[in-house]
Design a protein around this motif. Structure first.
Motif, PDB file in Angstrom:
ATOM      1  N   ARG A  97       0.832  -1.206   0.000  1.00  0.00           N
ATOM      2  CA  ARG A  97       0.000   0.000   0.000  1.00  0.00           C
ATOM      3  C   ARG A  97       0.870   1.261   0.000  1.00  0.00           C
ATOM      4  N   GLY A  98       1.945   1.240   0.792  1.00  0.00           N
ATOM      5  CA  GLY A  98       2.837   2.390   0.809  1.00  0.00           C
ATOM      6  C   GLY A  98       3.510   2.622  -0.527  1.00  0.00           C
ATOM      7  N   LYS A  99       3.897   1.536  -1.192  1.00  0.00           N
ATOM      8  CA  LYS A  99       4.550   1.680  -2.498  1.00  0.00           C
ATOM      9  C   LYS A  99       3.595   2.233  -3.539  1.00  0.00           C
TER      10      LYS A  99
ATOM     11  N   ILE B 298       7.016   5.047 -11.734  1.00  0.00           N
ATOM     12  CA  ILE B 298       7.306   3.604 -11.790  1.00  0.00           C
ATOM     13  C   ILE B 298       8.717   3.314 -11.292  1.00  0.00           C
ATOM     14  N   SER B 299       9.629   4.278 -11.424  1.00  0.00           N
ATOM     15  CA  SER B 299      11.025   4.029 -11.048  1.00  0.00           C
ATOM     16  C   SER B 299      11.195   3.755  -9.564  1.00  0.00           C
ATOM     17  N   VAL B 300      10.254   4.209  -8.724  1.00  0.00           N
ATOM     18  CA  VAL B 300      10.402   3.974  -7.288  1.00  0.00           C
ATOM     19  C   VAL B 300      10.203   2.506  -6.936  1.00  0.00           C
ATOM     20  N   VAL B 301       9.700   1.711  -7.896  1.00  0.00           N
ATOM     21  CA  VAL B 301       9.511   0.284  -7.636  1.00  0.00           C
ATOM     22  C   VAL B 301      10.851  -0.414  -7.482  1.00  0.00           C
ATOM     23  N   VAL B 302      11.839   0.008  -8.275  1.00  0.00           N
ATOM     24  CA  VAL B 302      13.148  -0.639  -8.271  1.00  0.00           C
ATOM     25  C   VAL B 302      14.065   0.126  -7.327  1.00  0.00           C
ATOM     26  N   PRO B 303      14.442  -0.442  -6.192  1.00  0.00           N
ATOM     27  CA  PRO B 303      15.293   0.292  -5.249  1.00  0.00           C
ATOM     28  C   PRO B 303      16.680   0.551  -5.822  1.00  0.00           C
ATOM     29  N   TYR B 304      17.232   1.699  -5.490  1.00  0.00           N
ATOM     30  CA  TYR B 304      18.613   2.097  -5.786  1.00  0.00           C
ATOM     31  C   TYR B 304      18.872   2.338  -7.279  1.00  0.00           C
ATOM     32  N   VAL B 305      18.212   1.615  -8.157  1.00  0.00           N
ATOM     33  CA  VAL B 305      18.527   1.667  -9.579  1.00  0.00           C
ATOM     34  C   VAL B 305      17.522   2.505 -10.350  1.00  0.00           C
ATOM     35  N   GLY B 306      16.246   2.436  -9.958  1.00  0.00           N
ATOM     36  CA  GLY B 306      15.203   3.100 -10.729  1.00  0.00           C
ATOM     37  C   GLY B 306      15.419   4.592 -10.869  1.00  0.00           C
ATOM     38  N   ALA B 307      15.768   5.261  -9.788  1.00  0.00           N
ATOM     39  CA  ALA B 307      15.953   6.716  -9.840  1.00  0.00           C
ATOM     40  C   ALA B 307      17.106   7.096 -10.759  1.00  0.00           C
ATOM     41  N   VAL B 308      18.167   6.297 -10.762  1.00  0.00           N
ATOM     42  CA  VAL B 308      19.320   6.599 -11.618  1.00  0.00           C
ATOM     43  C   VAL B 308      18.972   6.382 -13.086  1.00  0.00           C
ATOM     44  N   VAL B 309      18.267   5.285 -13.374  1.00  0.00           N
ATOM     45  CA  VAL B 309      17.943   4.959 -14.764  1.00  0.00           C
ATOM     46  C   VAL B 309      16.990   5.991 -15.364  1.00  0.00           C
ATOM     47  N   VAL B 310      15.965   6.398 -14.620  1.00  0.00           N
ATOM     48  CA  VAL B 310      14.968   7.308 -15.182  1.00  0.00           C
ATOM     49  C   VAL B 310      15.517   8.719 -15.327  1.00  0.00           C
TER      50      VAL B 310
ATOM     51  N   ALA C 113      16.899 -10.145  -4.704  1.00  0.00           N
ATOM     52  CA  ALA C 113      15.472 -10.442  -4.851  1.00  0.00           C
ATOM     53  C   ALA C 113      14.903  -9.775  -6.098  1.00  0.00           C
ATOM     54  N   VAL C 114      15.300  -8.525  -6.365  1.00  0.00           N
ATOM     55  CA  VAL C 114      14.819  -7.835  -7.560  1.00  0.00           C
ATOM     56  C   VAL C 114      15.271  -8.565  -8.824  1.00  0.00           C
ATOM     57  N   LEU C 115      16.531  -8.990  -8.869  1.00  0.00           N
ATOM     58  CA  LEU C 115      17.040  -9.695 -10.042  1.00  0.00           C
ATOM     59  C   LEU C 115      16.346 -11.047 -10.220  1.00  0.00           C
ATOM     60  N   LEU C 116      16.167 -11.784  -9.121  1.00  0.00           N
ATOM     61  CA  LEU C 116      15.582 -13.123  -9.204  1.00  0.00           C
ATOM     62  C   LEU C 116      14.116 -13.065  -9.609  1.00  0.00           C
ATOM     63  N   PHE C 117      13.301 -12.358  -8.835  1.00  0.00           N
ATOM     64  CA  PHE C 117      11.871 -12.342  -9.119  1.00  0.00           C
ATOM     65  C   PHE C 117      11.550 -11.522 -10.364  1.00  0.00           C
ATOM     66  N   GLY C 118      12.355 -10.504 -10.662  1.00  0.00           N
ATOM     67  CA  GLY C 118      12.160  -9.782 -11.909  1.00  0.00           C
ATOM     68  C   GLY C 118      12.431 -10.647 -13.124  1.00  0.00           C
ATOM     69  N   GLY C 119      13.444 -11.520 -13.041  1.00  0.00           N
ATOM     70  CA  GLY C 119      13.699 -12.446 -14.131  1.00  0.00           C
ATOM     71  C   GLY C 119      12.604 -13.487 -14.294  1.00  0.00           C
TER      72      GLY C 119
ATOM     73  N   GLY D  86       7.216  -9.161 -10.828  1.00  0.00           N
ATOM     74  CA  GLY D  86       8.247  -9.748  -9.982  1.00  0.00           C
ATOM     75  C   GLY D  86       9.109  -8.689  -9.322  1.00  0.00           C
ATOM     76  N   ILE D  87       9.424  -7.610 -10.073  1.00  0.00           N
ATOM     77  CA  ILE D  87      10.191  -6.504  -9.490  1.00  0.00           C
ATOM     78  C   ILE D  87       9.368  -5.801  -8.417  1.00  0.00           C
ATOM     79  N   PHE D  88       8.065  -5.594  -8.698  1.00  0.00           N
ATOM     80  CA  PHE D  88       7.219  -4.882  -7.744  1.00  0.00           C
ATOM     81  C   PHE D  88       7.088  -5.650  -6.429  1.00  0.00           C
ATOM     82  N   PHE D  89       6.955  -6.976  -6.520  1.00  0.00           N
ATOM     83  CA  PHE D  89       6.760  -7.784  -5.320  1.00  0.00           C
ATOM     84  C   PHE D  89       8.051  -8.422  -4.818  1.00  0.00           C
ATOM     85  N   ALA D  90       9.194  -7.976  -5.326  1.00  0.00           N
ATOM     86  CA  ALA D  90      10.459  -8.591  -4.924  1.00  0.00           C
ATOM     87  C   ALA D  90      10.715  -8.421  -3.428  1.00  0.00           C
ATOM     88  N   ILE D  91      10.572  -7.204  -2.925  1.00  0.00           N
ATOM     89  CA  ILE D  91      10.824  -6.958  -1.502  1.00  0.00           C
ATOM     90  C   ILE D  91       9.781  -7.641  -0.620  1.00  0.00           C
ATOM     91  N   PRO D  92       8.465  -7.576  -0.935  1.00  0.00           N
ATOM     92  CA  PRO D  92       7.522  -8.356  -0.124  1.00  0.00           C
ATOM     93  C   PRO D  92       7.808  -9.855  -0.116  1.00  0.00           C
TER      94      PRO D  92
END
Length: 356
Positions: free
Chosen positions: A214-216, A248-260, A315-321, A327-333
């Protein structure tokens, strides 16, 4: 070898609840992997109903009644869906078409700027490097154009699937909200009566994962809306499209902000060049990202996810793949659930021989 394996099984799987939990996790993971494509509308409906369950419970605590609470929340959901389809989607589509039409002009401008680099900085950049970079950029844009053409030619099945989603998902959301207690009682009937371990894991999952999801979602909406308002006020082209990418970039921690940041900076440079307007935009964009990371995130996620950054990236790499965007969105949960299972898992301490 067999003795080691037998001792390991006795240590971690001697409890009946541990065996039941392991079987449930394996069955659920296998079902999602094998049947996820066919059951995608059902899974989407479950996720959306899960997100709105807190609002329904809040209205019920106000003594509005179950039916009225479900009806109000579902009406709010349908209104938001209609607003997205009738207002936001056409705006994004127009801006995307405009961006595709301007790509050749952007490429030509960037090519002329790159060709000036060897003259200004001959010790750092050579003509061969610039020409090679231009050829690579042309190849990538050509492949992207070919993909866009292929996508447009094969878009009819996608439109059919989209129509199926638009019909089935709202119906499933309504029934998941209305009959959530009945569905929960039906599922509980197939679980063992003594399920302290399952209850402990479910409580952790409901407390941490629900708050995270919900927070995300709130973070995505707030960052997207604030960024859109800032880009419109500054006069940046394709403000809605870029604001959607920022959200959408806030879904991916650490990387999304840099990429966008790359498309935001490129479009701003193409529009204004190295001007004061470009500097103002990047400063405002940096302030938005700073407030998101230091104010909004601590405010929304009061219970911090106790995961190491390496675990989050893995987790982001595994579930996103495995499952793409979802998978990226629910990687941390999912990683949080895995950690909760490990923490609650019953185990027997190995016997230690007494010291003489």
């Amino acid at each position: 070898m067999f003795k080691v394996l037998r001792d390991w099984i006795q240590r971690y799987f001697s409890d009946e609840e541990a065996v039941v939990l392991a079987v449930l996790l394996v069955v659920a993971f296998t079902a999602v992997l094998t049947l996820g494509g066919m059951l995608a509308p059902v899974l989407a409906g479950m996720v959306l109903a899960f997100l709105m369950h807190g609002m329904v419970s809040f209205l019920e605590r106000l003594r509005l009644g179950e039916r009225l609470s479900v009806s109000l929340v579902f009406a709010l959901f349908m209104g938001a869906l209609g607003l997205f389809l009738l207002v936001l989607v056409p705006l994004l589509w127009r801006q995307m078409i405009g961006l595709f039409n301007e790509l050749p002009g952007m490429l030509a401008k960037w090519q002329s700027l790159l060709l000036l680099l060897p003259e200004r900085y001959p010790q750092l950049v050579s003509d061969e490097q610039v020409l090679q970079a231009i050829d690579v950029a042309r190849g990538e844009i050509g492949r992207f154009g070919q993909w866009a053409l292929t996508f447009s030619l094969s878009s009819l099945p996608l439109l059919v699937n989209l129509m199926i989603y638009l019909v089935l998902v709202p119906i499933l959301v309504f029934f998941f909200l209305k009959d959530r207690r009945m569905i929960g009682a039906w599922v509980s009937g197939y679980l063992p009566r003594e399920r302290a371990l399952l209850t402990q894991v479910a409580q952790v999952m409901n407390r941490q994962i629900a708050n995270y999801i919900r927070g995300k979602v709130i973070e995505i909406v707030v960052c997207g809306v604030v960024t859109y308002i800032a880009f419109v006020l500054l006069g940046l082209n394709y403000a809605a499209l870029l604001a959607l990418l920022v959200g959408i970039s806030v879904v991916v921690p650490y990387v999304g902000a840099v990429v966008v940041t790359v498309p935001v900076a490129f479009i701003a440079l193409f529009q204004w060049g190295w001007s004061d307007q470009f500097i103002y935009l990047m400063v405002v964009y940096g302030i938005i990202q700073t407030l998101d990371g230091n104010v909004l995130v601590p405010l929304l996620f009061s219970e911090a996810v106790n995961l190491h950054p390496v675990a989050i990236i893995c987790a982001v790499l595994l579930f996103g793949g495995l499952w793409g965007f979802w998978g990226i969105f629910f990687a941390i949960p999912l990683a949080t659930l895995f950690k909760a299972v490990l923490d609650a898992w019953p185990r027997r301490e190995p016997l230690v021989a007494p010291l003489l």
